[in-house]
Design a protein around this motif. Structure first.
Motif, PDB file in Angstrom:
ATOM      1  N   SER A  47     -11.330  51.723 -10.953  1.00 13.93           N
ATOM      2  CA  SER A  47     -12.462  50.854 -11.319  1.00 13.93           C
ATOM      3  C   SER A  47     -13.462  51.611 -12.182  1.00 13.93           C
ATOM      4  O   SER A  47     -14.011  51.056 -13.144  1.00 13.93           O
ATOM      5  CB  SER A  47     -13.177  50.333 -10.070  1.00 13.93           C
ATOM      6  OG  SER A  47     -12.341  49.481  -9.339  1.00 13.93           O
ATOM      7  N   ASP A 167     -10.065  43.936 -13.172  1.00 13.68           N
ATOM      8  CA  ASP A 167     -10.126  44.851 -12.021  1.00 13.68           C
ATOM      9  C   ASP A 167      -9.701  44.125 -10.749  1.00 13.68           C
ATOM     10  O   ASP A 167     -10.491  43.415 -10.135  1.00 13.68           O
ATOM     11  CB  ASP A 167     -11.535  45.429 -11.861  1.00 13.68           C
ATOM     12  CG  ASP A 167     -11.543  46.633 -10.919  1.00 13.68           C
ATOM     13  OD1 ASP A 167     -10.476  46.970 -10.362  1.00 13.68           O
ATOM     14  OD2 ASP A 167     -12.623  47.229 -10.742  1.00 13.68           O
ATOM     15  N   GLU A 168      -8.453  44.305 -10.388  1.00 13.78           N
ATOM     16  CA  GLU A 168      -7.880  43.670  -9.191  1.00 13.78           C
ATOM     17  C   GLU A 168      -8.214  42.183  -9.110  1.00 13.78           C
ATOM     18  O   GLU A 168      -8.788  41.706  -8.117  1.00 13.78           O
ATOM     19  CB  GLU A 168      -8.340  44.402  -7.924  1.00 13.78           C
ATOM     20  CG  GLU A 168      -7.917  45.856  -7.926  1.00 13.78           C
ATOM     21  CD  GLU A 168      -7.925  46.469  -6.527  1.00 13.78           C
ATOM     22  OE1 GLU A 168      -7.699  45.716  -5.561  1.00 13.78           O
ATOM     23  OE2 GLU A 168      -8.134  47.682  -6.424  1.00 13.78           O
TER      24      GLU A 168
HETATM   25 MG    MG Z   1     -11.268  49.667  -7.656  1.00 12.26          MG
END
Ligand code: MG
Ligand code: ADP
Length: 246
Positions: A47, A167-168
């Motif tokens: 991240s 991000d995810e």
């Molecule tokens: Mg992360």
């Protein structure tokens, strides 16, 4: 001839939070219409690396070069840079009091100063693209998590970014809703969008990724084509990580 343009280059990037050295000499290149999938254990720095690529975090040293331009947070207008590098998060953060369409056109209206009619036309096209043409007038609380995330993708696309960071994007979703978001991302990739995607969805990485980058403890351990990384990883740590999750 035919060489792809460089969209993002990260050079010797280092980032610390206080004493915690989170990114260590990261070098990474993302070319036009590449889909780069970042994998690695929780806490490995994925991240933070994404956030450095659109300047939500500012590096301690090294360079982040966007479409050939070395970005200096002191001199560049970072809001302008972020219009070129869109980001989709695990949690979608839609405005609850705005309709789906108004969520999508909020930034084009306020930041890009588009006329409402033009913004609405584009916004509806984007909603159609993510399969939500019929939800324009609905409020977010009437949507499933997968639908909300697709609205968030449309909202990000509304700024016409050249690069999209994810991000995810499916980590907060119920399993049955993951597929619809991944297939939206897959069609975006097919249209040639340049994408950097942090995900635990290894099926997506294999099928859609051009490159898979394995991070461990703030470093890039290995980068390769999905087939090579998944079938024949060179590094022991990559093998260990993959056998822990597959
Ligand atoms: Mg992360
Ligand atoms: P990942 O996304 O791979 O799980 P992160 O980039 O979120 O990893 O985090 C990497 C490390 O940096 C972790 O140890 C995390 O606790 C730490 N970290 C991330 N953001 C911050 C922050 N804003 N302040 C302090 N530490 C942070």
């Amino acid at each position: 001839m035919g060489e792809k343009a460089e969209m993002i280059r990260v050079e010797k990037l280092n980032k610390s939070f206080g004493d915690l050295h989170v990114l260590k000499d990261i070098d990474l290149e993302v070319n036009e219409s590449d889909v780069v999938v970042l994998i690695g254990a929780s806490g490995s720095g994925k991240s933070t690396l994404l956030r450095c690529m659109n300047f939500l975090e500012i590096k301690n040293s090294g360079n982040v070069i966007i479409e050939g331009e070395t970005i200096d947070p002191k001199n560049n207008d970072l809001n302008k840079v972020r219009q070129r590098v869109g980001m989709v998060f695990q949690h979608f953060n839609l405005f609850p009091h705005k309709s789906v369409l108004d969520n999508v056109i909020e930034a084009p209206l306020t930041v890009k100063k588009l006329k409402r009619a033009d913004a609405e036309k584009e916004g509806k096209e984007l909603l159609a693209k993510v399969g939500l043409a019929d939800k324009a007038d609905v409020y977010p609380n009437k949507l499933s998590g997968g639908q909300k995330q697709r609205v968030a993708i449309a909202r990000s696309l509304a700024m016409k970014p050249d690069i999209m960071l994810f991000d995810e994007p499916t980590s907060a979703l119920d399993p049955e809703l993951v597929g619809e978001v991944l297939s939206t991302m897959k069609s975006l990739a097919k249209e040639g969008m340049t994408m950097v995607v942090v995900t635990h969805e290894m099926g997506f990485a294999r099928e859609v990724g051009d490159w898979v980058v394995y991070m461990h403890d703030g470093r890039i351990v290995e980068k390769g084509h999905p087939n090579d990384i998944f079938n024949d990883p060179k590094e022991q740590r990559t093998q260990d990580f993959l056998s822990s999750i597959l």
